[in-house]
Scaffold this motif. Structure first.
Motif, PDB file in Angstrom:
ATOM      1  N   UNK A 152     -27.223  27.852 -27.661  1.00 34.53           N
ATOM      2  CA  UNK A 152     -26.795  27.230 -28.911  1.00 34.53           C
ATOM      3  C   UNK A 152     -27.492  27.938 -30.075  1.00 34.53           C
ATOM      4  N   UNK A 153     -27.347  29.254 -30.115  1.00 38.46           N
ATOM      5  CA  UNK A 153     -28.088  30.081 -31.063  1.00 38.46           C
ATOM      6  C   UNK A 153     -27.544  29.976 -32.476  1.00 38.46           C
ATOM      7  N   UNK A 154     -26.268  30.230 -32.659  1.00 33.88           N
ATOM      8  CA  UNK A 154     -25.655  30.234 -33.992  1.00 33.88           C
ATOM      9  C   UNK A 154     -24.516  29.228 -34.022  1.00 33.88           C
ATOM     10  N   UNK A 155     -24.679  28.174 -34.808  1.00 30.89           N
ATOM     11  CA  UNK A 155     -23.634  27.169 -34.945  1.00 30.89           C
ATOM     12  C   UNK A 155     -22.533  27.706 -35.855  1.00 30.89           C
ATOM     13  N   UNK A 156     -21.308  27.760 -35.336  1.00 28.28           N
ATOM     14  CA  UNK A 156     -20.169  28.208 -36.135  1.00 28.28           C
ATOM     15  C   UNK A 156     -19.604  27.051 -36.939  1.00 28.28           C
ATOM     16  N   UNK A 157     -19.365  25.923 -36.276  1.00 31.18           N
ATOM     17  CA  UNK A 157     -18.866  24.732 -36.957  1.00 31.18           C
ATOM     18  C   UNK A 157     -19.012  23.531 -36.044  1.00 31.18           C
ATOM     19  N   UNK A 158     -18.896  22.324 -36.613  1.00 33.65           N
ATOM     20  CA  UNK A 158     -18.993  21.096 -35.830  1.00 33.65           C
ATOM     21  C   UNK A 158     -18.252  19.977 -36.551  1.00 33.65           C
ATOM     22  N   UNK A 159     -17.929  18.931 -35.806  1.00 32.27           N
ATOM     23  CA  UNK A 159     -17.245  17.771 -36.382  1.00 32.27           C
ATOM     24  C   UNK A 159     -17.552  16.551 -35.532  1.00 32.27           C
ATOM     25  N   UNK A 160     -17.698  15.393 -36.183  1.00 30.40           N
ATOM     26  CA  UNK A 160     -17.961  14.156 -35.476  1.00 30.40           C
ATOM     27  C   UNK A 160     -16.965  13.080 -35.863  1.00 30.40           C
ATOM     28  N   UNK A 161     -16.746  12.130 -34.947  1.00 26.50           N
ATOM     29  CA  UNK A 161     -15.848  11.020 -35.248  1.00 26.50           C
ATOM     30  C   UNK A 161     -16.153   9.845 -34.330  1.00 26.50           C
ATOM     31  N   UNK A 162     -15.634   8.672 -34.696  1.00 31.49           N
ATOM     32  CA  UNK A 162     -15.830   7.444 -33.927  1.00 31.49           C
ATOM     33  C   UNK A 162     -14.480   6.801 -33.659  1.00 31.49           C
ATOM     34  N   UNK A 163     -14.342   6.202 -32.479  1.00 36.62           N
ATOM     35  CA  UNK A 163     -13.124   5.464 -32.145  1.00 36.62           C
ATOM     36  C   UNK A 163     -13.514   4.173 -31.452  1.00 36.62           C
ATOM     37  N   UNK A 164     -12.583   3.214 -31.443  1.00 38.44           N
ATOM     38  CA  UNK A 164     -12.866   1.909 -30.844  1.00 38.44           C
ATOM     39  C   UNK A 164     -11.624   1.365 -30.165  1.00 38.44           C
ATOM     40  N   UNK A 165     -11.870   0.501 -29.164  1.00 33.94           N
ATOM     41  CA  UNK A 165     -10.766  -0.157 -28.507  1.00 33.94           C
ATOM     42  C   UNK A 165     -10.333  -1.392 -29.269  1.00 33.94           C
ATOM     43  N   UNK A 166      -9.123  -1.929 -28.985  1.00 36.21           N
ATOM     44  CA  UNK A 166      -8.239  -1.449 -27.917  1.00 36.21           C
ATOM     45  C   UNK A 166      -7.335  -0.292 -28.366  1.00 36.21           C
ATOM     46  N   UNK A 167      -7.244   0.723 -27.546  1.00 29.93           N
ATOM     47  CA  UNK A 167      -6.309   1.840 -27.727  1.00 29.93           C
ATOM     48  C   UNK A 167      -6.498   2.602 -29.030  1.00 29.93           C
ATOM     49  N   UNK A 168      -7.708   2.608 -29.557  1.00 29.91           N
ATOM     50  CA  UNK A 168      -7.981   3.388 -30.761  1.00 29.91           C
ATOM     51  C   UNK A 168      -7.920   4.876 -30.472  1.00 29.91           C
ATOM     52  N   UNK A 169      -7.543   5.668 -31.497  1.00 31.38           N
ATOM     53  CA  UNK A 169      -7.515   7.114 -31.326  1.00 31.38           C
ATOM     54  C   UNK A 169      -7.767   7.787 -32.664  1.00 31.38           C
ATOM     55  N   UNK A 170      -8.246   9.019 -32.594  1.00 29.34           N
ATOM     56  CA  UNK A 170      -8.501   9.786 -33.815  1.00 29.34           C
ATOM     57  C   UNK A 170      -8.513  11.273 -33.484  1.00 29.34           C
ATOM     58  N   UNK A 171      -8.099  12.088 -34.457  1.00 30.74           N
ATOM     59  CA  UNK A 171      -8.125  13.543 -34.339  1.00 30.74           C
ATOM     60  C   UNK A 171      -8.900  14.124 -35.509  1.00 30.74           C
ATOM     61  N   UNK A 172      -9.801  15.067 -35.226  1.00 27.10           N
ATOM     62  CA  UNK A 172     -10.548  15.743 -36.285  1.00 27.10           C
ATOM     63  C   UNK A 172     -10.456  17.249 -36.074  1.00 27.10           C
TER      64      UNK A 172
END
Length: 246
Positions: A152-172
């Motif tokens: 994990x020498x050079x970080x190019x990019x990153x993204x975080x997200x949270x989801x919850x039930x019931x049937x929650x979804x998310x795209x980042x």
């Protein structure tokens, strides 16, 4: 056995054409952080349930988690992009406590693309599969000029997200710039998943390294990121369709 055969059929749908590359190593590392339990699976090594080159299929318990995941790479020497794919992955927390799992997909000996300025893009889709619970997901994309797996020498990019039930979804999706890439090098896609008790989710993530996008950069990044996110959604729809027909 039926579930394993079902997963194998989904793999063929999810990653239809992983091209050959001159990688010296391609491995998947899965860790239950809470119990410090780690499983490392090399391409065509012990624990890999598919004989396909540049694709790893895992179906087993790792510490407190039940893990079903398909991972792969797409790259050929001389092409303009390198891709790491964690395909449809179903993750279940088998305990009554919040637990954290990491999936790290890594490949070495990439010879292309190279150059003074490259573009790194990630996209990830998470979907809850049971009626209650929460999940916090962090996806990170790394480059290592030393050509070491899991570095994990050079970080190019990153993204975080949270989801919850019931049937929650998310795209980042997210994008970053990598300066001065030289061959050979290693790429690593790390997915950190914190799951509440007895929660079950599917996570579908992709990391792409390609030639730098011309100006206007911001618009191009959004366009490419959305494209990758679309790939993830398409894979999810194909999985659901396959499940209905099985």
């Amino acid at each position: 056995m039926l579930k394993s055969l079902k997963i194998l059929s989904l793999c063929a749908i999810t990653i239809p054409c992983l091209l050959s590359n001159a990688e010296g190593g391609f491995s998947l590392q899965v860790t239950d952080v809470s119990t410090a339990t780690t499983v490392t699976i090399a391409d065509n090594g012990a624990g890999d349930l598919t004989a396909d080159v540049n694709k790893i299929l895992i179906s087993q318990n790792v510490g407190s988690f039940e893990v079903f995941a398909t991972s792969g790479i797409t790259n050929t020497p001389g092409t303009t992009f390198a891709e790491l794919i964690n395909g449809v992955g179903s993750i279940t927390n088998l305990t009554a406590q919040t637990r954290t799992l990491t999936l790290i997909l890594s490949a070495s000996d990439f010879t292309s693309p190279i150059g003074d300025v490259l573009q790194g893009i990630i996209a990830s889709t998470g979907q809850f599969q049971n009626v209650a619970g929460t999940a916090n997901i962090m996806v990170s994309f790394f480059y290592d000029a030393g050509n070491a797996l899991f570095a994990e020498t050079s970080l190019i990019t990153s993204a975080g997200y949270s989801i919850a039930g019931p049937q929650g979804n998310q795209t980042v999706d997210a994008a970053g710039i990598l300066l001065g890439a030289t061959a050979p090098y290693a790429l690593t896609l790390k997915i950190n998943i914190e799951l509440s008790r007895n929660a079950k989710i599917d996570v579908d993530s992709t990391a792409l390294l390609t030639a730098a996008v011309p100006e206007p950069t911001s618009l191009a990044i959004l366009g490419l990121g959305g494209l990758l996110a679309g790939f993830g959604v398409a894979r999810r729809k194909r999985q659901q369709a396959a499940e209905l027909t099985v």
